[in-house]
Design a protein around this motif. Sequence first.
Motif, PDB file in Angstrom:
ATOM      1  N   SER A 176      14.659  92.611  73.220  1.00 43.74           N
ATOM      2  CA  SER A 176      15.545  93.292  72.264  1.00 43.74           C
ATOM      3  C   SER A 176      16.297  92.287  71.386  1.00 43.74           C
ATOM      4  CB  SER A 176      16.512  94.237  72.984  1.00 43.74           C
ATOM      5  OG  SER A 176      17.406  93.531  73.790  1.00 43.74           O
ATOM      6  N   CYS A 220      15.801  88.095  75.473  1.00 44.06           N
ATOM      7  CA  CYS A 220      15.261  89.424  75.764  1.00 44.06           C
ATOM      8  C   CYS A 220      14.416  89.893  74.583  1.00 44.06           C
ATOM      9  CB  CYS A 220      16.415  90.388  76.000  1.00 44.06           C
ATOM     10  SG  CYS A 220      15.885  92.084  76.344  1.00 44.06           S
ATOM     11  N   ASP A 232      19.299  92.673  83.201  1.00 50.02           N
ATOM     12  CA  ASP A 232      18.773  93.617  82.214  1.00 50.02           C
ATOM     13  C   ASP A 232      17.356  94.084  82.514  1.00 50.02           C
ATOM     14  OD1 ASP A 232      17.835  95.020  80.035  1.00 50.02           O
ATOM     15  OD2 ASP A 232      18.191  93.472  78.560  1.00 50.02           O
ATOM     16  N   HIS A 236      22.316  88.508  76.201  1.00 50.39           N
ATOM     17  CA  HIS A 236      22.898  89.475  77.138  1.00 50.39           C
ATOM     18  C   HIS A 236      22.260  89.405  78.512  1.00 50.39           C
ATOM     19  CE1 HIS A 236      19.621  91.631  75.025  1.00 50.39           C
ATOM     20  NE2 HIS A 236      19.367  92.085  76.239  1.00 50.39           N
ATOM     21  N   GLU A 237      21.433  88.379  78.740  1.00 51.70           N
ATOM     22  CA  GLU A 237      20.906  88.163  80.095  1.00 51.70           C
ATOM     23  C   GLU A 237      21.392  86.780  80.522  1.00 51.70           C
ATOM     24  OE1 GLU A 237      16.645  88.490  79.727  1.00 51.70           O
ATOM     25  OE2 GLU A 237      16.736  90.635  79.328  1.00 51.70           O
TER      26      GLU A 237
END
Length: 392
Positions: free
Chosen positions: A40, A38, A169, A60-61
Motif C-alpha cells: 500500500s 508495504c 500489518d 506503517h510496518e
Amino acid sequence: MKAVCWFGKEDMRVESVPDPELLSPRDAIVRVTSTAICGSDLHLYGGKVPSMRKGDILGHEFMGEVVDVGRGVKNLKTGDRVVVPFPISCGSCHYCKTERYSLCDNSNPNAWMLEALNGFAGAALFGYSHMYGGYAGGQAEFVRVPYADVGPKTVPGHLSDEQVLFLTDILPTGYQAAEQCGIRSGDTVAVWGCGPVGQFAIQSALLLGAERVIAIDRFPDRLAMARDVSRASDLVNYASDTDDVVETLKQLTGGRGPDHVIDAVGMEAHGTDAYSRLESGKQVLKLQMDRATALRQAIQACGKGGTVSVPGVYAGLIDKFPMGQLFAKGCRLVGGQTHAHRYVQPLLERIERGEIDPAAIITHRMRLDEAPHGYSIFQKKQDRCIKIVLTP
Ligand SMILES: [Zn+2]
Ligand SMILES: [Zn+2]
C-alpha cells in the motif's frame, strides 16, 4: 534521525529530520529495529493518495525498542521490544471497544478530510497521508507512537524481528481476509494477487480449513512462492495461462466457482481485457479513481452463497460493478482496513507454534538508506522483489 520522506510521485528521499518527542501522556517513542515497505506504500509512491506533503515520513510496518514512555502508559516500559499495529486506535471509542480498531473515531485529527470523501472517517494510520491523520511513519530510526497503551504489543525475545515484524500489518491483513470469508472445512478459495498479503491470505485460508486455494497472478516468481511457501494447490497465470480467468476458475471447480474469493490486489489492478484498458484511461483522466479488474473478476467468479473478501485498498468510485451478479448469487461483500490489534496475539501464538513462518516471504533486506531503491524495484516488480525489510 534518518527517515524515509515523501517528496512527490516516485520521489522518496532519506533525510535527516528532528527526533520525535513525547507530545501526550499516552505516547511512547520507539527506536525502530526493523521496518518494511508495504504494497500500500506503493500507492503513496505512485502519487495516488491525496493530502501528502513534501517531507512526510513514511512507513506503517515497524517494530523496535521502547526508549521513552508518557506517564499515562502503564503497560510499557523503557527497553520493551514491541510490534506496533498500523492503525492508530484510541482504545475507548465505540469501535475500539468492539475490537474494530481500524474504524476508531478518535485517532484521526483530520477526520474531516475523509468525511468529505467518504462521509465517515476511520482510524488514523502511521505514515499514510494527512487525510489519515498526518502521523509520521516508522521508516525511520525513531517513531512517536500515540495511544501507546493500546497499540504496541511486547514480543518474546526468542523470536527474531523478521518472524514478528509482519504482525504489524500484512499478516493480520491476509488473515482477516481469509477469516471474514467464513471458510468451512473442505472449501475452495481463490486469491487474486500473490504479493505479501495474498501469500498470507493463502496460508491463512489453509489454516482455517480450506482444502484448495487457487492463486492468481501474472508474475511466475509470485506464483512459485504461492506454491512453494504458501502451499496454494492451483496456480493461474492470467497473462499466460488463460484469457478468461472466470471461466478457468469454473473449470477448476466443477462448474461451481470457488466457495470464496479474495481480492488482494486493490485499486491499481492490472488487466488485459477491454474494461481494464478503459479503466486505466479513465484513471489517468481522473474520471474514475480505482481500477477494479481483480474485484470484478472475483465477484463474477465467486460461487453461490460465497464471500467476496477485499483486503486490497480501494479509494473511490468504480464503474461496471456487477451488483446484479453479487445479488443473484447471494454473495457477501466485505472489505476494509484490518483491525490489526485484534490479531496480534493469536497470530503470535501461531508463529510460536510454527504454523506460519512470516519471514519466508522476505526477498530483500536493505539498509534504511537504500529505501528509495527499494521502492523503485518493488514498484517495478524488478529483481523478483516481493517483500523488502529495512533496518535503520
Ligand atoms: Zn500496509
Ligand atoms: Zn477508538
